[in-house]
Motif scaffolding. Structure first.
Motif, PDB file in Angstrom:
ATOM      1  N   ILE A 186       0.841  -1.198   0.000  1.00 47.73           N
ATOM      2  CA  ILE A 186       0.000   0.000   0.000  1.00 47.73           C
ATOM      3  C   ILE A 186       0.877   1.250   0.000  1.00 47.73           C
ATOM      4  O   ILE A 186       2.026   1.218   0.442  1.00 47.73           O
ATOM      5  N   ASN A 187       0.327   2.329  -0.519  1.00 46.69           N
ATOM      6  CA  ASN A 187       1.037   3.603  -0.577  1.00 46.69           C
ATOM      7  C   ASN A 187       0.185   4.653   0.134  1.00 46.69           C
ATOM      8  O   ASN A 187      -0.932   4.937  -0.289  1.00 46.69           O
ATOM      9  N   LEU A 188       0.707   5.220   1.224  1.00 46.23           N
ATOM     10  CA  LEU A 188      -0.054   6.207   1.983  1.00 46.23           C
ATOM     11  C   LEU A 188      -0.226   7.524   1.236  1.00 46.23           C
ATOM     12  O   LEU A 188      -1.120   8.307   1.542  1.00 46.23           O
ATOM     13  N   LYS A 189       0.663   7.786   0.263  1.00 46.52           N
ATOM     14  CA  LYS A 189       0.596   9.009  -0.541  1.00 46.52           C
ATOM     15  C   LYS A 189       0.447  10.242   0.351  1.00 46.52           C
ATOM     16  O   LYS A 189      -0.445  11.071   0.154  1.00 46.52           O
ATOM     17  N   LEU A 190       1.341  10.341   1.313  1.00 44.48           N
ATOM     18  CA  LEU A 190       1.311  11.446   2.266  1.00 44.48           C
ATOM     19  C   LEU A 190       2.630  12.215   2.176  1.00 44.48           C
ATOM     20  O   LEU A 190       3.549  11.995   2.961  1.00 44.48           O
ATOM     21  N   PRO A 191       2.763  13.102   1.193  1.00 45.06           N
ATOM     22  CA  PRO A 191       4.017  13.843   1.036  1.00 45.06           C
ATOM     23  C   PRO A 191       4.309  14.711   2.247  1.00 45.06           C
ATOM     24  O   PRO A 191       3.412  15.074   3.013  1.00 45.06           O
ATOM     25  N   MET A 192       5.570  15.047   2.413  1.00 45.53           N
ATOM     26  CA  MET A 192       6.000  15.832   3.557  1.00 45.53           C
ATOM     27  C   MET A 192       5.347  17.213   3.536  1.00 45.53           C
ATOM     28  O   MET A 192       5.457  17.952   2.565  1.00 45.53           O
ATOM     29  N   SER A 193       4.655  17.544   4.623  1.00 49.21           N
ATOM     30  CA  SER A 193       3.975  18.831   4.727  1.00 49.21           C
ATOM     31  C   SER A 193       4.992  19.949   4.953  1.00 49.21           C
ATOM     32  O   SER A 193       6.155  19.707   5.298  1.00 49.21           O
ATOM     33  N   GLU A 194       4.527  21.189   4.795  1.00 46.89           N
ATOM     34  CA  GLU A 194       5.412  22.333   5.033  1.00 46.89           C
ATOM     35  C   GLU A 194       5.901  22.381   6.484  1.00 46.89           C
ATOM     36  O   GLU A 194       7.098  22.594   6.725  1.00 46.89           O
ATOM     37  N   PRO A 195       5.013  22.153   7.496  1.00 45.42           N
ATOM     38  CA  PRO A 195       5.503  22.110   8.879  1.00 45.42           C
ATOM     39  C   PRO A 195       6.532  21.002   9.104  1.00 45.42           C
ATOM     40  O   PRO A 195       7.493  21.179   9.855  1.00 45.42           O
ATOM     41  N   MET A 196       6.334  19.853   8.434  1.00 36.73           N
ATOM     42  CA  MET A 196       7.283  18.751   8.586  1.00 36.73           C
ATOM     43  C   MET A 196       8.632  19.100   7.966  1.00 36.73           C
ATOM     44  O   MET A 196       9.689  18.773   8.511  1.00 36.73           O
ATOM     45  N   GLN A 197       8.609  19.787   6.831  1.00 37.53           N
ATOM     46  CA  GLN A 197       9.860  20.236   6.211  1.00 37.53           C
ATOM     47  C   GLN A 197      10.616  21.178   7.138  1.00 37.53           C
ATOM     48  O   GLN A 197      11.842  21.093   7.265  1.00 37.53           O
ATOM     49  N   LYS A 198       9.887  22.072   7.792  1.00 39.00           N
ATOM     50  CA  LYS A 198      10.507  23.001   8.743  1.00 39.00           C
ATOM     51  C   LYS A 198      11.063  22.262   9.947  1.00 39.00           C
ATOM     52  O   LYS A 198      12.138  22.604  10.457  1.00 39.00           O
ATOM     53  N   ALA A 199      10.332  21.239  10.407  1.00 41.31           N
ATOM     54  CA  ALA A 199      10.779  20.457  11.565  1.00 41.31           C
ATOM     55  C   ALA A 199      12.067  19.705  11.247  1.00 41.31           C
ATOM     56  O   ALA A 199      12.937  19.558  12.114  1.00 41.31           O
ATOM     57  N   PHE A 200      12.210  19.238  10.015  1.00 42.57           N
ATOM     58  CA  PHE A 200      13.438  18.540   9.622  1.00 42.57           C
ATOM     59  C   PHE A 200      14.592  19.523   9.442  1.00 42.57           C
ATOM     60  O   PHE A 200      15.744  19.199   9.752  1.00 42.57           O
ATOM     61  N   ALA A 201      14.291  20.709   8.940  1.00 43.45           N
ATOM     62  CA  ALA A 201      15.348  21.711   8.725  1.00 43.45           C
ATOM     63  C   ALA A 201      15.859  22.267  10.045  1.00 43.45           C
ATOM     64  O   ALA A 201      17.043  22.627  10.168  1.00 43.45           O
ATOM     65  N   ASN A 202      14.964  22.338  11.044  1.00 42.99           N
ATOM     66  CA  ASN A 202      15.327  22.849  12.371  1.00 42.99           C
ATOM     67  C   ASN A 202      14.842  21.866  13.439  1.00 42.99           C
ATOM     68  O   ASN A 202      13.818  22.098  14.087  1.00 42.99           O
ATOM     69  N   PRO A 203      15.561  20.760  13.638  1.00 41.93           N
ATOM     70  CA  PRO A 203      15.115  19.703  14.558  1.00 41.93           C
ATOM     71  C   PRO A 203      14.842  20.224  15.968  1.00 41.93           C
ATOM     72  O   PRO A 203      15.593  21.039  16.505  1.00 41.93           O
ATOM     73  N   SER A 204      13.731  19.741  16.541  1.00 38.93           N
ATOM     74  CA  SER A 204      13.328  20.186  17.869  1.00 38.93           C
ATOM     75  C   SER A 204      12.635  19.049  18.604  1.00 38.93           C
ATOM     76  O   SER A 204      11.948  18.228  17.994  1.00 38.93           O
ATOM     77  N   ASP A 205      12.816  19.038  19.930  1.00 38.04           N
ATOM     78  CA  ASP A 205      12.106  18.059  20.756  1.00 38.04           C
ATOM     79  C   ASP A 205      10.941  18.720  21.490  1.00 38.04           C
ATOM     80  O   ASP A 205      10.417  18.181  22.461  1.00 38.04           O
ATOM     81  N   SER A 206      10.516  19.877  21.000  1.00 35.58           N
ATOM     82  CA  SER A 206       9.459  20.619  21.683  1.00 35.58           C
ATOM     83  C   SER A 206       8.131  19.870  21.637  1.00 35.58           C
ATOM     84  O   SER A 206       7.760  19.273  20.635  1.00 35.58           O
ATOM     85  N   ALA A 207       7.405  19.926  22.761  1.00 34.37           N
ATOM     86  CA  ALA A 207       6.069  19.344  22.829  1.00 34.37           C
ATOM     87  C   ALA A 207       4.995  20.371  22.497  1.00 34.37           C
ATOM     88  O   ALA A 207       3.812  20.025  22.431  1.00 34.37           O
ATOM     89  N   ASP A 208       5.383  21.603  22.268  1.00 38.42           N
ATOM     90  CA  ASP A 208       4.438  22.685  22.019  1.00 38.42           C
ATOM     91  C   ASP A 208       4.042  22.707  20.542  1.00 38.42           C
ATOM     92  O   ASP A 208       4.879  22.972  19.675  1.00 38.42           O
ATOM     93  N   PRO A 209       2.774  22.455  20.217  1.00 37.22           N
ATOM     94  CA  PRO A 209       2.346  22.482  18.812  1.00 37.22           C
ATOM     95  C   PRO A 209       2.657  23.804  18.115  1.00 37.22           C
ATOM     96  O   PRO A 209       2.919  23.826  16.911  1.00 37.22           O
ATOM     97  N   ALA A 210       2.654  24.882  18.888  1.00 35.68           N
ATOM     98  CA  ALA A 210       2.924  26.204  18.300  1.00 35.68           C
ATOM     99  C   ALA A 210       4.358  26.334  17.786  1.00 35.68           C
ATOM    100  O   ALA A 210       4.658  27.216  16.993  1.00 35.68           O
ATOM    101  N   ALA A 211       5.243  25.441  18.244  1.00 36.54           N
ATOM    102  CA  ALA A 211       6.650  25.499  17.822  1.00 36.54           C
ATOM    103  C   ALA A 211       6.824  25.026  16.384  1.00 36.54           C
ATOM    104  O   ALA A 211       7.883  25.207  15.783  1.00 36.54           O
ATOM    105  N   TYR A 212       5.782  24.408  15.839  1.00 38.75           N
ATOM    106  CA  TYR A 212       5.880  23.845  14.501  1.00 38.75           C
ATOM    107  C   TYR A 212       5.040  24.600  13.480  1.00 38.75           C
ATOM    108  O   TYR A 212       4.945  24.245  12.344  1.00 38.75           O
TER     109      TYR A 212
END
Length: 308
Positions: free
Chosen positions: A282-308
């Motif tokens: 199966i293929n989930l067909k779920l490309p990387m979202s803009e927030p996910m791209q930002k999270a990868f570019a600036n790795p963080s362990d924050s639990a705050d949704p607003a940080a993303y």
């Protein structure tokens, strides 16, 4: 004299026999916590889920596979290199949603590799490394309806699963923005998807990754689309480790940050979210979202949704 000489010789032989063993495992006063445990035992234990697709689950051969599982294997390689070990025994231990935190806390597992949300409540019991996935509330609908944004649901019939945060969120949006949606509760995700599939509802609101899995496993995946606009803030998933173990966390954080910032991180994401995965292809067909791209570019362990 002969007796004393014999005793002295025996003592020297015993000391010589013992010294190599001590030399093979010298005490390192600089190591503490998990790093010391791994150094002393030569082993690191990964906790895996058996059905958390595509993060950590069993393939057709009943072997653990998945996106988060592969990240944990990369972390194990980094720990091995940090400790300068010739060999590291990576042990596997199954966990569930109920056992994952206790097994981290009591030392049974060293890393928990799955789809565990990093939030402030859990941070009181465990630590998390950098976020490896961001889920959010979105909706799925038939492509032919042309629904993509929240405003497109105005006056529509919408379904969500009873008792979830998702149905609460869509009710709050409906009231705040006066969209006039008719919101129906379903007993579970399968029933909700069926209601959307058969036309009893125009859209089904739920975590995007769960929607992607339901679409991929449906009879006609190409017939559905998941909204580009989210109805909630991002919710971070992270690899869980023991709390108050700063030296180990530093190694894990460095390893995950390096992976996520590299082209290998994007390739690993695409492997599990945009390509066919075992065992059913199966293929989930779920490309990387803009927030996910930002999270990868600036790795963080924050639990705050607003940080993303």
């Amino acid at each position: 004299m002969r007796l004393k000489a014999a005793l002295l010789l025996s003592a020297l032989v015993a000391a010589t026999a013992c010294s190599p063993a001590r030399a093979q495992n010298p005490a390192d006063p600089n190591l503490t916590g998990t790093l010391k445990k791994v150094k002393d035992t030569g082993a690191l234990t990964i906790g895996y889920r058996d059905a958390s697709v595509p993060f950590s689950y069993l393939d057709g051969n009943q072997k653990p596979v998945g996106y988060a599982y592969e990240i944990c294997l990369k972390v194990a390689d980094a720990v091995k290199a940090h400790l300068k070990l010739e060999k590291l025994d990576v042990r596997l231990n199954p966990v569930t949603s109920a056992t994952r935190i206790p097994l981290i806390a009591n030392g049974t597992i060293d890393l928990e590799c799955g789809s565990t949300t990093n939030n402030t409540d859990r941070q009181k019991q465990a630590a998390f490394t950098n976020t490896h996935f961001l889920t959010a509330t979105r909706f799925v609908a038939k492509k032919e309806k042309g629904l993509d944004k929240t405003d497109d649901l105005k006056g529509r019939t919408v379904v969500s699963t009873s008792g979830t945060t998702n149905i609460r969120q869509i009710n709050e949006i409906n009231a705040a923005r006066g969209l006039g949606m008719r919101i129906l509760p379903a007993k579970d995700h399968a029933e909700a998807f069926l209601m959307m599939e058969t036309g009893r509802a125009d859209a089904f609101v739920m975590d995007d990754v769960l929607l992607a899995a339901l679409v991929a496993g449906s009879k006609a995946p190409e017939a559905y689309t998941i909204s580009s606009e989210a109805q909630s803030q991002p919710e971070p998933y992270g690899i869980m480790l023991r709390k108050d173990d700063a030296p180990f966390k530093a190694v894990v954080d460095a390893a995950t940050a390096a992976l996520y910032k590299s082209p290998e991180g994007k390739a690993l994401y695409d492997k599990w979210f945009t390509q066919a995965i075992p065992p059913r292809g199966i293929n989930l067909k779920l490309p990387m979202s803009e927030p996910m791209q930002k999270a990868f570019a600036n790795p963080s362990d924050s639990a705050d949704p607003a940080a993303y």
